[in-house]
Design a protein around this motif. Structure first.
Motif, short mmCIF file in Angstrom:
data_model
loop_
_atom_site.label_atom_id
_atom_site.label_comp_id
_atom_site.label_asym_id
_atom_site.label_seq_id
_atom_site.Cartn_x
_atom_site.Cartn_y
_atom_site.Cartn_z
N ASN A 76 -3.94 2.72 -13.93
CA ASN A 76 -3.94 2.63 -12.47
C ASN A 76 -2.88 3.51 -11.83
O ASN A 76 -2.35 3.19 -10.76
N THR A 77 -2.55 4.62 -12.49
CA THR A 77 -1.63 5.60 -11.94
C THR A 77 -2.25 6.98 -12.02
O THR A 77 -3.19 7.22 -12.79
N THR A 78 -1.73 7.90 -11.23
CA THR A 78 -2.15 9.30 -11.28
C THR A 78 -0.91 10.17 -11.13
O THR A 78 0.22 9.67 -11.08
N GLY A 79 -1.13 11.48 -11.04
CA GLY A 79 -0.02 12.39 -10.80
C GLY A 79 0.80 12.68 -12.04
O GLY A 79 0.54 12.17 -13.14
N THR A 80 1.83 13.49 -11.84
CA THR A 80 2.72 13.89 -12.94
C THR A 80 3.39 12.68 -13.55
O THR A 80 4.04 11.89 -12.86
N LYS A 81 3.20 12.50 -14.84
CA LYS A 81 3.78 11.39 -15.61
C LYS A 81 3.39 10.03 -15.04
O LYS A 81 4.10 9.03 -15.24
N GLY A 82 2.28 9.99 -14.33
CA GLY A 82 1.79 8.71 -13.81
C GLY A 82 2.66 8.10 -12.74
O GLY A 82 2.65 6.88 -12.54
N THR A 83 3.40 8.94 -12.02
CA THR A 83 4.34 8.40 -11.02
C THR A 83 3.72 8.23 -9.64
O THR A 83 4.42 7.82 -8.71
N THR A 84 2.44 8.53 -9.49
CA THR A 84 1.76 8.27 -8.22
C THR A 84 1.04 6.93 -8.34
O THR A 84 0.09 6.78 -9.10
N VAL A 85 1.55 5.96 -7.60
CA VAL A 85 1.00 4.60 -7.64
C VAL A 85 0.50 4.25 -6.25
O VAL A 85 1.28 4.05 -5.32
N VAL A 86 -0.81 4.21 -6.11
CA VAL A 86 -1.43 3.90 -4.81
C VAL A 86 -2.21 2.60 -4.93
O VAL A 86 -3.06 2.45 -5.80
N ILE A 87 -1.89 1.66 -4.04
CA ILE A 87 -2.50 0.33 -4.04
C ILE A 87 -3.30 0.16 -2.75
O ILE A 87 -2.82 0.49 -1.67
N GLY A 88 -4.49 -0.39 -2.86
CA GLY A 88 -5.28 -0.67 -1.67
C GLY A 88 -6.70 -0.14 -1.78
O GLY A 88 -7.08 0.46 -2.79
N LYS A 89 -7.50 -0.35 -0.74
CA LYS A 89 -8.89 0.06 -0.74
C LYS A 89 -9.01 1.57 -0.54
O LYS A 89 -8.31 2.16 0.30
N SER A 90 -9.90 2.17 -1.30
CA SER A 90 -10.09 3.63 -1.21
C SER A 90 -10.63 4.05 0.15
O SER A 90 -10.48 5.21 0.55
N THR A 91 -11.21 3.12 0.89
CA THR A 91 -11.78 3.44 2.21
C THR A 91 -10.71 3.54 3.30
O THR A 91 -11.00 4.03 4.39
N ALA A 92 -9.49 3.05 3.00
CA ALA A 92 -8.42 3.14 3.99
C ALA A 92 -8.08 4.61 4.24
O ALA A 92 -7.92 5.38 3.30
N LYS A 93 -7.99 4.98 5.50
CA LYS A 93 -7.83 6.39 5.85
C LYS A 93 -6.40 6.90 5.64
O LYS A 93 -6.21 8.08 5.33
N LYS A 94 -5.42 6.06 5.87
CA LYS A 94 -4.03 6.53 5.77
C LYS A 94 -3.26 5.76 4.71
O LYS A 94 -3.60 4.63 4.34
N THR A 95 -2.18 6.41 4.26
CA THR A 95 -1.35 5.84 3.20
C THR A 95 0.07 5.64 3.71
O THR A 95 0.67 6.55 4.29
N LEU A 96 0.59 4.46 3.48
CA LEU A 96 1.97 4.15 3.83
C LEU A 96 2.82 4.24 2.56
O LEU A 96 2.58 3.51 1.60
N LYS A 97 3.80 5.11 2.55
CA LYS A 97 4.71 5.20 1.42
C LYS A 97 5.77 4.11 1.56
O LYS A 97 6.39 3.95 2.61
N GLU A 98 5.97 3.39 0.48
CA GLU A 98 6.92 2.28 0.47
C GLU A 98 7.97 2.55 -0.61
O GLU A 98 7.68 2.58 -1.80
N TYR A 99 9.21 2.76 -0.17
CA TYR A 99 10.31 3.02 -1.09
C TYR A 99 11.13 1.74 -1.28
O TYR A 99 11.64 1.17 -0.32
N GLU A 100 11.25 1.31 -2.53
CA GLU A 100 12.00 0.09 -2.83
C GLU A 100 12.79 0.22 -4.14
O GLU A 100 12.45 1.05 -4.98
N ASP A 101 13.82 -0.61 -4.27
CA ASP A 101 14.58 -0.75 -5.51
C ASP A 101 14.47 -2.22 -5.91
O ASP A 101 14.72 -3.10 -5.08
N PRO A 102 14.10 -2.53 -7.15
CA PRO A 102 13.92 -3.94 -7.54
C PRO A 102 15.11 -4.84 -7.27
O PRO A 102 14.93 -6.03 -6.97
N ARG A 103 16.32 -4.32 -7.35
CA ARG A 103 17.50 -5.16 -7.14
C ARG A 103 17.95 -5.21 -5.68
O ARG A 103 18.89 -5.94 -5.34
N CYS A 104 17.29 -4.46 -4.82
CA CYS A 104 17.70 -4.34 -3.42
C CYS A 104 17.55 -5.67 -2.67
O CYS A 104 16.44 -6.19 -2.54
N PRO A 105 18.64 -6.22 -2.12
CA PRO A 105 18.55 -7.49 -1.40
C PRO A 105 17.80 -7.36 -0.07
O PRO A 105 17.16 -8.32 0.37
#
Length: 272
Positions: A76-105
């Motif tokens: 369920n990944t694409t791109g170089t080394k599988g670092t492109t992770v896109v979640i959601g319906k393929s019919t959605a027209k736009k993509t929201l990039k979400e930047y997070e760190d697992p330990r981030c409060p």
């Protein structure tokens, strides 16, 4: 007779004394040789120990050593080394990039407050999300929890996108997300314990083995590099980008941390 006996006794005594002196001399020589040999061994051992310590001190850490390792990308990944992770319906027209760190409060605060809204928007096909995971909080305390949790998220993504989303939600929950100063995510057993609250991951041997063996550790480092070298100008988390523009809730550049602010800025970006 008595004189001869006396002379013979003296001669015998002198011979015994000579032999004893020779024995003591040989014993002392052997002792000196043993001491010298032990000293040489000790010096060599010390030198070897110092050399070993120097090698260990300069040896790259496990995670740093993975920077150039072969990457096993989750499904369920694409791109170089599988670092492109896109979640959601393929019919959605736009993509929201979400930047997070697992330990981030602050990420945890966002997920606890707005996460259910984001999930509904995804299910409704309002937009897709491209997830970019960072690990910069580990740098603050020489921790490994962000990297380890990101690897576990890769294992969840390998199961399914839904498992990934639900696991991420669990990791950020009030029950399981640790204080920033506590690196609980470094422990595989803790990550598996959290995963057992997700139906698709509970008792999932394949997932658990991937976490324990570090199957996606190199992938986590590759993903972290994607965060570090991003072209969106993102330096903190959480951050949200759509069409190359960072979505902020106010003039100070703060991220949208309430449902109202998130919906407002996303709706505006979708129209733009």
């Amino acid at each position: 007779m008595s004189k001869r006996n006396s002379a013979a006794s003296k001669t015998a005594a002198r011979e015994r004394l000579r032999l004893e002196r020779e024995r003591q001399a040989k014993k002392a020589k052997v002792k000196r040789q043993v001491i010298v040999a032990c000293s040489v061994v000790a010096v060599l051992a010390a030198a070897g120990g110092i050399g070993y310590a120097v090698v260990q001190a300069n040896k790259p850490s496990y995670w740093s050593g993975l920077k150039d390792a072969t990457v096993v990308a989750p499904a369920n990944t694409t791109g170089t080394k599988g670092t492109t992770v896109v979640i959601g319906k393929s019919t959605a027209k736009k993509t929201l990039k979400e930047y997070e760190d697992p330990r981030c409060p602050v990420c945890a605060q966002f997920e606890q407050t707005v996460g259910s809204t984001v999930k509904k928007d995804l299910d409704d096909g309002k937009f897709k999300i491209q997830y970019i995971g960072g690990t910069f909080i580990d740098n603050h305390d020489d921790g490994v929890g962000s990297k380890n949790a990101l690897s576990a998220l890769g294992a969840a993504l390998n199961v399914s996108p839904d498992a990934f989303v639900e696991y991420k939600t669990a990791l950020y929950s009030t029950k399981w997300h640790p204080e920033e100063t506590t690196d609980k995510f470094k422990d595989d057993s803790y990550l598996i314990k959290v995963a057992d609250t997700v139906s698709a991951l509970k008792g999932n041997t394949k997932f658990q083995n991937a976490v324990k063996k570090g199957t996606y550790d190199a992938w986590a480092m590759a993903m972290s590099k994607t965060f570090d070298t991003n072209k969106d100008g993102v330096t903190g988390t959480p951050s949200f980008v759509m069409d190359g523009k960072t979505l902020t809730a106010d003039s100070q550049g703060n991220p949208p941390m309430t449902v109202a602010d998130f919906t407002r800025v996303v709706d505006a970006a979708l129209k733009g």
